[in-house]
Design a protein around this motif. Sequence first.
Motif, PDB file in Angstrom:
ATOM      1  N   ALA A 114       0.839  -1.205   0.000  1.00  0.00           N
ATOM      2  CA  ALA A 114       0.000   0.000   0.000  1.00  0.00           C
ATOM      3  C   ALA A 114       0.873   1.255   0.000  1.00  0.00           C
ATOM      4  O   ALA A 114       0.621   2.210  -0.753  1.00  0.00           O
ATOM      5  N   ALA A 115       1.915   1.253   0.836  1.00  0.00           N
ATOM      6  CA  ALA A 115       2.818   2.402   0.885  1.00  0.00           C
ATOM      7  C   ALA A 115       3.589   2.554  -0.422  1.00  0.00           C
ATOM      8  O   ALA A 115       3.827   3.674  -0.890  1.00  0.00           O
ATOM      9  N   LEU A 116       3.970   1.427  -1.039  1.00  0.00           N
ATOM     10  CA  LEU A 116       4.729   1.494  -2.289  1.00  0.00           C
ATOM     11  C   LEU A 116       3.877   2.013  -3.441  1.00  0.00           C
ATOM     12  O   LEU A 116       4.391   2.670  -4.352  1.00  0.00           O
ATOM     13  N   ILE A 117       2.591   1.732  -3.420  1.00  0.00           N
ATOM     14  CA  ILE A 117       1.707   2.292  -4.444  1.00  0.00           C
ATOM     15  C   ILE A 117       1.665   3.810  -4.306  1.00  0.00           C
ATOM     16  O   ILE A 117       1.715   4.552  -5.295  1.00  0.00           O
ATOM     17  N   GLY A 118       1.593   4.288  -3.060  1.00  0.00           N
ATOM     18  CA  GLY A 118       1.650   5.729  -2.831  1.00  0.00           C
ATOM     19  C   GLY A 118       2.982   6.316  -3.263  1.00  0.00           C
ATOM     20  O   GLY A 118       3.038   7.393  -3.861  1.00  0.00           O
TER      21      GLY A 118
END
Length: 330
Positions: A114-118
């Motif tokens: 999720a953080a990497l998508i951001g």
Amino acid sequence: MLNLFRKNMAVQVLLIVVALVLLWLQPLITPPPMTASPDTDGVLYSLLVNWLSGVSRLAVIIAMILVLAEGLLLNILLSDIGLVPQTTLLPTLLYITMMSATATTLTPIVPVSAALIGCTYLLMLRGTLLTIPTSRICSATALIGLCSLFYLPALAILVSYLFVAISFRLYNWRDIVALLLGFLAPYVLLVTVLFMTDGLAEWWSATAASLGGFSFHIAATEPLPLIANILLALIVAASIFMLWGKLGEHPVMWQKNASTVMLLSIGAIIMLFYSHLLPVDLSFFAIPFALCGTHMLLPKRNGNIIGHRKQRLWIYDVLFILTFVAALVC
């Protein structure tokens, strides 16, 4: 079948829901407990394990919802930036497939992804500029730091970022300072909290010991799931190499945005050295595969309908079905 992922949005949504249910049905029926690994777990994931250890089914439901939401957000990102057609949800399905193939509950990679998508969103080029502003560098590296608080080996994503920085020519001192300040921001907050609660020394010694050694090994598994896992790993690798070889066919901005997504695979490979070699943790490669797999399974149609490959489109359908079946077997 893949033609449905070119235009029929309602059927695509239905197929995604069916796929999600098939991949997560067994964990929902017999939910496995969340497992903790002191060697690799970050402090935030350890908190999640403590909170959800007695409610295994809730952890599975949270993981399933997060995987679906992440797949949809990644699909929106890739389509808005022009990396995939706006009429397809195939990236969502491929992301869900890879994230679910080797995970049956809430693992550290779910919040990390999720953080990497951001982070990927922040590193995408827009307009006519072929670089990104300093403020987005700081935010992107802060998200990388946050990833490592869930999964310590996610520090390897910094290597991927450095390759992106080379591509975007982020060499000046402001960019370097923004990188460091952004990455250290989550740690400053963590260290402050741990210092106030007298847990700083214990955390530091545990973190240093975890990053000091690899746990590269082959985990015990059944032959059929292992074969399916190796097959999926080969499909992921093939899709990345295929798209990388065709980058020159696209405009410069498209190339830079696509390479930013694909370069996450470098950090994923490094993370494997802190995990098991076999079966391969395919969730590490879910984001790059969402892009690369889409271009492998949905080749661009020219005026002559892909020319001499017109009669061989059934191969892509077979490969797509094989990918999903292998994920189920894993």
